[in-house]
Motif scaffolding. Sequence first.
Motif, PDB file in Angstrom:
ATOM      1  N   THR A   1       2.978  57.151  -5.509  1.00  0.00           N
ATOM      2  CA  THR A   1       3.656  56.457  -6.609  1.00  0.00           C
ATOM      3  C   THR A   1       2.881  55.204  -6.992  1.00  0.00           C
ATOM      4  O   THR A   1       2.708  54.912  -8.184  1.00  0.00           O
ATOM      5  CB  THR A   1       5.095  56.092  -6.199  1.00  0.00           C
ATOM      6  N   ASP A   2       2.391  54.479  -5.990  1.00  0.00           N
ATOM      7  CA  ASP A   2       1.600  53.273  -6.271  1.00  0.00           C
ATOM      8  C   ASP A   2       0.326  53.626  -7.047  1.00  0.00           C
ATOM      9  O   ASP A   2      -0.086  52.885  -7.943  1.00  0.00           O
ATOM     10  CB  ASP A   2       1.242  52.541  -4.974  1.00  0.00           C
TER      11      ASP A   2
ATOM     12  N   TYR B   1      -0.081  56.187  -9.130  1.00  0.00           N
ATOM     13  CA  TYR B   1       0.259  56.516 -10.520  1.00  0.00           C
ATOM     14  C   TYR B   1       0.762  55.296 -11.297  1.00  0.00           C
ATOM     15  O   TYR B   1       0.642  55.246 -12.514  1.00  0.00           O
ATOM     16  CB  TYR B   1       1.283  57.656 -10.582  1.00  0.00           C
ATOM     17  N   LYS B   2       1.311  54.299 -10.596  1.00  0.00           N
ATOM     18  CA  LYS B   2       1.737  53.065 -11.262  1.00  0.00           C
ATOM     19  C   LYS B   2       0.549  52.348 -11.882  1.00  0.00           C
ATOM     20  O   LYS B   2       0.658  51.739 -12.948  1.00  0.00           O
ATOM     21  CB  LYS B   2       2.398  52.114 -10.249  1.00  0.00           C
ATOM     22  N   LYS B   3      -0.591  52.416 -11.217  1.00  0.00           N
ATOM     23  CA  LYS B   3      -1.769  51.681 -11.652  1.00  0.00           C
ATOM     24  C   LYS B   3      -2.627  52.461 -12.650  1.00  0.00           C
ATOM     25  O   LYS B   3      -3.561  51.911 -13.205  1.00  0.00           O
ATOM     26  CB  LYS B   3      -2.601  51.296 -10.434  1.00  0.00           C
TER      27      LYS B   3
ATOM     28  N   ARG C   1      10.170  57.807  -9.407  1.00  0.00           N
ATOM     29  CA  ARG C   1       9.962  56.567  -8.654  1.00  0.00           C
ATOM     30  C   ARG C   1       9.304  55.477  -9.507  1.00  0.00           C
ATOM     31  O   ARG C   1       9.287  54.314  -9.100  1.00  0.00           O
ATOM     32  CB  ARG C   1       9.107  56.841  -7.413  1.00  0.00           C
ATOM     33  N   LEU C   2       8.773  55.857 -10.617  1.00  0.00           N
ATOM     34  CA  LEU C   2       8.161  54.859 -11.502  1.00  0.00           C
ATOM     35  C   LEU C   2       9.251  54.162 -12.314  1.00  0.00           C
ATOM     36  O   LEU C   2      10.352  54.675 -12.469  1.00  0.00           O
ATOM     37  CB  LEU C   2       7.159  55.531 -12.448  1.00  0.00           C
ATOM     38  N   ASN C   3       8.907  53.008 -12.870  1.00  0.00           N
ATOM     39  CA  ASN C   3       9.893  52.338 -13.720  1.00  0.00           C
ATOM     40  C   ASN C   3      10.037  53.121 -15.027  1.00  0.00           C
ATOM     41  O   ASN C   3       9.150  53.879 -15.410  1.00  0.00           O
ATOM     42  CB  ASN C   3       9.537  50.860 -13.936  1.00  0.00           C
TER      43      ASN C   3
ATOM     44  N   GLN D   1       7.036  53.141 -17.649  1.00  0.00           N
ATOM     45  CA  GLN D   1       5.877  53.947 -17.267  1.00  0.00           C
ATOM     46  C   GLN D   1       6.209  55.436 -17.321  1.00  0.00           C
ATOM     47  O   GLN D   1       5.395  56.244 -17.779  1.00  0.00           O
ATOM     48  CB  GLN D   1       5.403  53.581 -15.853  1.00  0.00           C
ATOM     49  N   SER D   2       7.386  55.802 -16.857  1.00  0.00           N
ATOM     50  CA  SER D   2       7.794  57.205 -16.862  1.00  0.00           C
ATOM     51  C   SER D   2       7.814  57.760 -18.279  1.00  0.00           C
ATOM     52  O   SER D   2       7.330  58.867 -18.542  1.00  0.00           O
ATOM     53  CB  SER D   2       9.186  57.375 -16.250  1.00  0.00           C
TER      54      SER D   2
END
Length: 177
Positions: free
Chosen positions: A110-111, A113-115, A139-141, A144-145
């Motif tokens: 998840t981290d 894909y967040k970046k 799990r992303l905000n 972002q999703s």
Amino acid sequence: MMKTMALSDLLQRLALPAMAVVALSIPGAFAQEQPAPKGEMTSQEEVKQFCTNIADPARDQRYLLQKQELEKLRADVDSRIAEMNKRKEEYQDWLKRRDVFLKQAEAGLTDIYKKMKPDAAASQLQEVKIEVAAAVIMRLNPTQSSLILNEMDPQKAAVIANIIASASDPNTSKDPS
């Protein structure tokens, strides 16, 4: 000659009674079973007495053999139960380690894909298993999703949205498919 005839005739007449005397003189030839005197037993009574005398020890021996067989079976069952318990503990230990690893992997994934940029994340998430993609997007905000779903193929994005919606529905099973 008459004497010889008379002698042979006499022998023929005496032969049958002589054979009867000989046959009757043989002990037990035509004897019937007589009841034994009070102090003696017949062979049938002896067999009956023998069987009666050994019935209890034979039954005890049978019970002893059955008990030994049951004890052997119990020991076998106990050893199998112990082996199954050992394997159950090994499996539970493995499952705990796997769950810890998956949680770390999900958090790390998840981290990652967040970046990422939304278009790059969308192209990569289209290639992974749909359940993994849905888990990551959940799990992303929300900002972002939505950007990632916007960049994805509309059909895959719809399937992922359905999985996410099903996950939040309390009437749906835990199976994401």
